[in-house]
Design an enzyme around this catalytic site. Structure first.
Site, PDB file in Angstrom:
ATOM      1  N   LYS A 158      -8.279  13.608   4.811  1.00 33.30           N
ATOM      2  CA  LYS A 158      -7.337  12.484   4.778  1.00 33.30           C
ATOM      3  C   LYS A 158      -6.355  12.694   5.913  1.00 33.30           C
ATOM      4  O   LYS A 158      -6.302  13.768   6.496  1.00 33.30           O
ATOM      5  CB  LYS A 158      -6.605  12.426   3.437  1.00 33.30           C
ATOM      6  CG  LYS A 158      -5.971  13.740   3.025  1.00 33.30           C
ATOM      7  CD  LYS A 158      -5.367  13.698   1.628  1.00 33.30           C
ATOM      8  CE  LYS A 158      -6.352  13.822   0.494  1.00 33.30           C
ATOM      9  NZ  LYS A 158      -6.545  12.617  -0.288  1.00 33.30           N
ATOM     10  N   ARG A 159      -5.562  11.664   6.236  1.00 35.46           N
ATOM     11  CA  ARG A 159      -4.547  11.839   7.262  1.00 35.46           C
ATOM     12  C   ARG A 159      -3.591  12.970   6.897  1.00 35.46           C
ATOM     13  O   ARG A 159      -3.387  13.271   5.720  1.00 35.46           O
ATOM     14  CB  ARG A 159      -3.773  10.527   7.460  1.00 35.46           C
ATOM     15  CG  ARG A 159      -4.547   9.494   8.234  1.00 35.46           C
ATOM     16  CD  ARG A 159      -4.863   9.964   9.646  1.00 35.46           C
ATOM     17  NE  ARG A 159      -3.683   9.980  10.475  1.00 35.46           N
ATOM     18  CZ  ARG A 159      -3.388   9.064  11.383  1.00 35.46           C
ATOM     19  NH1 ARG A 159      -4.217   8.068  11.615  1.00 35.46           N
ATOM     20  NH2 ARG A 159      -2.281   9.152  12.089  1.00 35.46           N
TER      21      ARG A 159
ATOM     22  N   LYS B 241       0.892  14.194   1.287  1.00 36.99           N
ATOM     23  CA  LYS B 241      -0.480  14.492   0.849  1.00 36.99           C
ATOM     24  C   LYS B 241      -0.686  15.997   0.635  1.00 36.99           C
ATOM     25  O   LYS B 241      -1.673  16.432   0.073  1.00 36.99           O
ATOM     26  CB  LYS B 241      -1.489  13.961   1.867  1.00 36.99           C
ATOM     27  CG  LYS B 241      -1.495  12.434   1.993  1.00 36.99           C
ATOM     28  CD  LYS B 241      -2.497  11.965   3.056  1.00 36.99           C
ATOM     29  CE  LYS B 241      -2.396  10.482   3.383  1.00 36.99           C
ATOM     30  NZ  LYS B 241      -2.993   9.585   2.367  1.00 36.99           N
TER      31      LYS B 241
ATOM     32  N   THR C 286      -8.665   6.614  -1.841  1.00 34.86           N
ATOM     33  CA  THR C 286     -10.017   6.071  -1.983  1.00 34.86           C
ATOM     34  C   THR C 286     -11.056   7.161  -1.707  1.00 34.86           C
ATOM     35  O   THR C 286     -12.165   7.114  -2.242  1.00 34.86           O
ATOM     36  CB  THR C 286     -10.243   4.882  -1.025  1.00 34.86           C
ATOM     37  OG1 THR C 286      -9.705   5.213   0.261  1.00 34.86           O
ATOM     38  CG2 THR C 286      -9.581   3.615  -1.538  1.00 34.86           C
TER      39      THR C 286
ATOM     40  N   LYS D 238     -14.709   8.308  -3.602  1.00 34.37           N
ATOM     41  CA  LYS D 238     -15.968   8.587  -2.904  1.00 34.37           C
ATOM     42  C   LYS D 238     -16.498   9.974  -3.265  1.00 34.37           C
ATOM     43  O   LYS D 238     -17.700  10.152  -3.505  1.00 34.37           O
ATOM     44  CB  LYS D 238     -15.764   8.500  -1.386  1.00 34.37           C
ATOM     45  CG  LYS D 238     -15.410   7.098  -0.906  1.00 34.37           C
ATOM     46  CD  LYS D 238     -14.898   7.092   0.540  1.00 34.37           C
ATOM     47  CE  LYS D 238     -14.208   5.760   0.851  1.00 34.37           C
ATOM     48  NZ  LYS D 238     -13.450   5.793   2.115  1.00 34.37           N
TER      49      LYS D 238
ATOM     50  N   HIS E  28       0.806  -1.231   0.000  1.00 34.83           N
ATOM     51  CA  HIS E  28       0.000   0.000   0.000  1.00 34.83           C
ATOM     52  C   HIS E  28       0.833   1.273   0.000  1.00 34.83           C
ATOM     53  O   HIS E  28       0.277   2.362   0.148  1.00 34.83           O
ATOM     54  CB  HIS E  28      -0.918   0.047   1.222  1.00 34.83           C
ATOM     55  CG  HIS E  28      -1.979  -0.997   1.236  1.00 34.83           C
ATOM     56  ND1 HIS E  28      -3.248  -0.772   0.742  1.00 34.83           N
ATOM     57  CD2 HIS E  28      -1.970  -2.264   1.687  1.00 34.83           C
ATOM     58  CE1 HIS E  28      -3.976  -1.865   0.910  1.00 34.83           C
ATOM     59  NE2 HIS E  28      -3.226  -2.795   1.473  1.00 34.83           N
TER      60      HIS E  28
HETATM   61  N1  GPU Z   1      -2.279   3.506   3.379  1.00 29.16           N
HETATM   62 BR1  GPU Z   1       1.171   1.543   4.055  1.00 29.16          BR
HETATM   63  C1  GPU Z   1      -2.748   3.746   4.652  1.00 29.16           C
HETATM   64  O1  GPU Z   1      -3.838   4.285   4.823  1.00 29.16           O
HETATM   65  N2  GPU Z   1      -1.995   3.391   5.723  1.00 29.16           N
HETATM   66  C2  GPU Z   1      -0.824   2.739   5.596  1.00 29.16           C
HETATM   67  O2  GPU Z   1      -0.166   2.408   6.595  1.00 29.16           O
HETATM   68  C3  GPU Z   1      -0.394   2.465   4.278  1.00 29.16           C
HETATM   69  C4  GPU Z   1      -1.102   2.867   3.192  1.00 29.16           C
HETATM   70  C5  GPU Z   1      -3.140   3.874   2.241  1.00 29.16           C
HETATM   71  C6  GPU Z   1      -2.487   4.613   1.086  1.00 29.16           C
HETATM   72  O3  GPU Z   1      -1.827   5.764   1.564  1.00 29.16           O
HETATM   73  C7  GPU Z   1      -3.577   5.015   0.108  1.00 29.16           C
HETATM   74  O4  GPU Z   1      -3.019   5.628  -1.034  1.00 29.16           O
HETATM   75  C8  GPU Z   1      -4.390   3.795  -0.314  1.00 29.16           C
HETATM   76  O5  GPU Z   1      -5.508   4.195  -1.061  1.00 29.16           O
HETATM   77  C9  GPU Z   1      -4.864   3.019   0.906  1.00 29.16           C
HETATM   78  O6  GPU Z   1      -3.772   2.702   1.758  1.00 29.16           O
HETATM   79  C10 GPU Z   1      -5.551   1.734   0.535  1.00 29.16           C
HETATM   80  O7  GPU Z   1      -4.800   1.008  -0.386  1.00 29.16           O
END
Ligand code: GPU
Length: 824
Positions: free
Chosen positions: A558-559, A564, A666, A670, A366
């Site tokens: 988002k975080r 970002k 994601t 949405k 991810h």
């Molecule tokens: N992502 Br690694 C998280 O939310 N936490 C994590 O620890 C890691 C990845 C996210 C990605 O930043 C995001 O781009 C992606 O859409 C999401 O995972 C699901 O795949």
């Protein structure tokens, strides 16, 4: 006596039955009365009534899966960000309207009762929410599946804002009980930790390893039923809670060490106490490794127990029956754990065990961020999991000797790079490498990301195993993210394209032909307006800030992460503010910039950015000179249930990561699905969103992945952009003053510093002008209502690809090879 099987039809409740059931539960389950009941009691009584339906279907599902002995996917994830379940379960059981009417007759509003439910926030962000969408889709598509994770007592912290700063408060989602979870004492597991490994002679005369654990922890499973849309399949999400095991503390207790035994108990219970709030950073803490091992070991034991109930100790069918997906590297230790169980406990030889293991596991990556790729020090591993370290060494030695050496003879540099062990002052176990070596498939989460995983992150592995690397683009469940959160738009779509779209989101394409239709545009924009008006009230309640639904609602949720680039949004708002101060007639449609974001508690710069947004908001929102043309809102405590209110009200979706850094995103899907226009970089799934909607319907800006790479290779100097752009320079210099922090100059200086002296690692300044231009384009588009409506409609109507059902079908076709199983 055989009872006649109930069909779904038999199970369906009407309004009067549901009403009676709710009242019955209010009295007999909640122990109260219609006169005295609190809204919370009404909510729990409603949940209890719904659960009668859920449990019936859960039992039918489990009986069917057992009888048919189906292959199943086991989705291992340290995070499941479920949010609230009441409205979701009602929708998926086709009971939402019925329940609304039943409660209406009792003088209650279903939406008010739903607000009583605390969010189940057992995740940080996108990764955890993806897991939640995926288990919804698995149940909806009738695939046999179990989600496995951790039953955190405290989920992600609750965020309060005090004088503009983030304060973290504990989240206590189940303090007063949660009606959706069921404790399963009959499936308790015990997990060993610490201790040492002994080599002994086995029954067959060969050598055998025995792990003498220093401690044992009890894992208590809590099941959350996962109701598929249509209510046919109800799978489970099984979350493990740690407890002290009777194993160790009796001796201490008998010796009079009651206090010590209490300390051991507290330690054991610490394991599942709290979710680590670091998103995409590796904390490297012992407790975190123990959390990971704890839930993986419990899950592997649970999988084994179920397999052996049918197949005994014949493991020849194991790989045909069991698929395990690793959601990022957090559950990697499941690989050596399965090897340990097969070799040490089930007495399989190594090669047989490895052939099984390798086929069973698959790994989803991810992120490419180096700080998120987990590494554990060898010494920590040795202390906590001594036998697993040996297993990892064995996997590594065989891999290097049997695969790497023949392919790259004598090439020590490649061996060092591909080894599971990183050499150096502190030797480390690289979990990403272990995942790739121990999995049959490795996938990224959007086309561009998967390409970078293959070409930049794991190129040599891709050369060794070209078939292993693949892509599955992320998706979101349209049930939660359109049907439930945007009922008016859902109603309009039901009228125009029929009611199949929650399952077949591609059906929304049928709306495209109305994109130019004046009457349809009006209906669509009226719904957006209603959603904005609802949000206006939420904003007022939560922050005291007045905003107008006339304005453009521009949302970044988002975080908080430098990659970002909330800071890019921030400096652009400051630039707009400067333009308005310089020229009160500056031509722009009123805009409300809305943020929702949590920062990791130890991430200083991220917290400073939150502070800066809040200080900017104080100044801008109270400046009469700009006539309300600009407002800034920071919504505290961003979470799933707040997202459900923000997303339907978004006009503009901010997706502005540095190209190459956001694996997918994601929230982007949405917001577009709910009719927002994306202002975004060519990163992650934004690329695929623009492909589906048409680039002309998105405001794309900034450097692309190749341009980012070549600028970095040339040597990026943020000062070049600072001196070349007088507006950008003025904005950055503003951070040194006390304009936003009266009497306290320099409080925001860390942001400027990170963007100049700090080298601006995420190229914020390089993309500033292009971002500013894209915002001007957004403004001109919005001032042409027909043009805007058309673009917004096309965005919403073309997001069919991003249904998480499609993602799951891709996993099934490319990785899992499951068969759907009809229930009943
Ligand atoms: N992502 Br690694 C998280 O939310 N936490 C994590 O620890 C890691 C990845 C996210 C990605 O930043 C995001 O781009 C992606 O859409 C999401 O995972 C699901 O795949």
């Amino acid at each position: 006596m055989a009872t006649k099987k109930k069909t779904d039809q038999d199970l369906q409740l009407d309004k009067d039955q549901l009403k009676a059931s709710i009242v019955r539960h209010l009295r007999s389950t909640l122990g109260t009365s219609e006169q005295k009941a609190s809204p919370e009691a009404w909510w729990k009584a409603t949940a209890a009534a719904v659960n009668e339906q859920v449990y019936e279907r859960l039992t039918r599902t489990q009986q069917t899966h057992f009888k048919k002995d189906t292959r199943a996917i086991h989705y291992l994830s340290a995070e499941f960000l479920m949010g609230r379940l009441t409205s979701n379960n009602l929708h998926n059981l086709s009971l939402y309207k019925t329940c609304e009417e039943a409660l209406g007759e009792l003088g209650l509003e279903l939406t008010d009762l739903c607000e009583q439910e605390p969010d189940m926030a057992l995740g940080n962000g996108g990764l955890g929410r993806l897991a939640a969408c995926f288990i919804d889709s698995l149940a909806t598509l009738n695939y046999p599946a179990v989600g496995y994770g951790i039953h955190y007592e405290h989920g992600l912290f609750r965020q309060e804002i005090q004088d503009g700063r983030q304060i973290e408060r504990p989240d206590s989602w189940r303090e007063y009980g949660n009606p959706w979870e069921i404790c399963r004492p009959e499936s308790v597991q015990e997990v060993p930790l610490y201790g040492y490994v002994e080599t002994v002679f086995g029954d067959n005369g060969g050598l055998k390893k025995v792990w003498h654990a220093g401690r044992k922890i009890k894992g208590v499973p809590w099941d959350i039923p996962v109701v598929g849309f249509g209510g046919h399949t109800v799978n489970i999400l099984r979350l493990w809670e740690s407890r002290a095991s009777e194993f160790f503390d009796w001796d201490v207790f008998n010796a009079g060490g009651y206090i010590d035994s209490q300390a051991e108990k507290a330690q054991a219970e610490t394991i599942s106490k709290v979710l680590y709030p670091n998103d995409e950073t590796d904390a490297g803490k012992e407790l975190r490794l123990i959390q990971q091992y704890f839930f993986c070991a419990c899950s592997i034991k649970d999988i084994m127990r179920r397999y052996k109930r049918v197949h005994g100790s014949d493991f020849s069918n194991f790989a045909a029956q069991i698929a395990i997906q690793l959601n990022d590297t957090h559950p990697t230790v499941a690989i050596p754990e399965l090897m340990r169980v097969l070799v040490d406990e089930e007495d399989l030889n190594w090669d047989t065990a490895w052939a099984i293991c390798y086929q069973v596991f698959s790994y989803t990556n991810h992120t490419l961020l180096p700080e998120a790729l987990e590494k554990w020090s060898v010494s920590l591993f040795e202390k906590v999991l001594p036998r697993h370290l040996e297993v990892i060494y064995e996997i590594n030695a065989r891999f290097l000797n049997e695969l790497v050496e023949p392919k790259w003879p004598g090439n020590d540099a490649i061996k060092a790079k591909l080894s599971i062990i990183e050499e150096g002052a502190v030797r480390k176990v690289r979990m990403g490498n272990l995942c790739v070596i121990g999995s049959s498939k490795v996938n990224g989460v959007a086309e561009i990301h998967s390409k970078l995983v293959k070409e930049d992150l794991f190129p040599e592995y891709a050369e060794l195993w070209p078939e292993k690397m693949c892509n599955v683009t992320n998706g979101v469940t349209p049930r939660r993210w359109l049907l439930a959160c945007n009922p008016e738009l859902a109603g309009l779509y039901n009228e125009v394209v029929g009611k199949e779209w929650p399952l077949q989101l591609d059906k929304l394409r049928g709306v495209v032909k109305f994109a130019d239709d004046k009457a349809f545009q009006q209906q669509f924009m009226t719904i957006k307006r209603h959603n904005k008006e609802k949000l206006v009230k939420v904003i007022k309640d939560e922050t005291g800030i007045d905003v107008s639904a006339e304005a453009i609602f521009d949302i970044q949720i988002k975080r908080l992460h430098e990659y970002k680039r909330q800071q890019l949004n921030l400096i652009h708002i400051m630039a707009l503010y400067r333009r308005l101060l310089a020229n009160p007639d500056y031509d722009m449609h009123p805009r409300v910039f809305i943020f929702g974001s949590k920062a990791a508690p130890g991430y200083k710069l991220a917290k400073d950015i939150i502070y800066a947004i809040n200080k900017l908001a104080d100044r801008v929102n109270n400046d009469a000179r700009i006539q309300g043309k600009l407002k800034v809102v920071f919504m505290p405590n961003y979470r799933v249930s707040l997202a459900e209110k923000l997303i339907p009200a978004a006009d503009v979706s901010e997706q502005i990561s540095t190209a190459g850094y956001e694996a997918s995103g994601t929230g982007n899907m949405k917001m577009a699905l709910n009719g927002a226009i994306t202002i975004g970089t060519l990163d992650g799934a934004n690329i695929e969103i623009a492909e589906e909607a048409g680039a002309e319907n998105c405001a794309i800006f900034g450097l692309n992945v190749d341009e980012v790479k070549s600028l970095k290779a040339r040597g990026y100097n943020p000062y070049d952009f600072y001196y070349a752009n007088s507006e950008l320079k003025a904005v950055l210099d503003w951070f040194d003053t006390d304009y936003f922090t009266p009497g306290r100059p320099g409080e925001l200086a860390s942001i400027k510093r990170s963007l100049l002296e700090g080298g601006d690692p995420y190229l914020t300044l390089a993309d500033f002008q292009s971002y500013s231009d894209a915002h001007k384009l957004i403004d001109t588009w919005y001032r042409d209502p027909a043009l805007w409506a058309k673009k917004a409609i096309i965005n919403s109507a073309t997001m069919g690809k991003f249904n998480s059902d499609r993602s799951i079908q891709d996993y099934v076709d490319r990785i899992w090879a499951l068969k759907a199983c009809n229930i009943g």
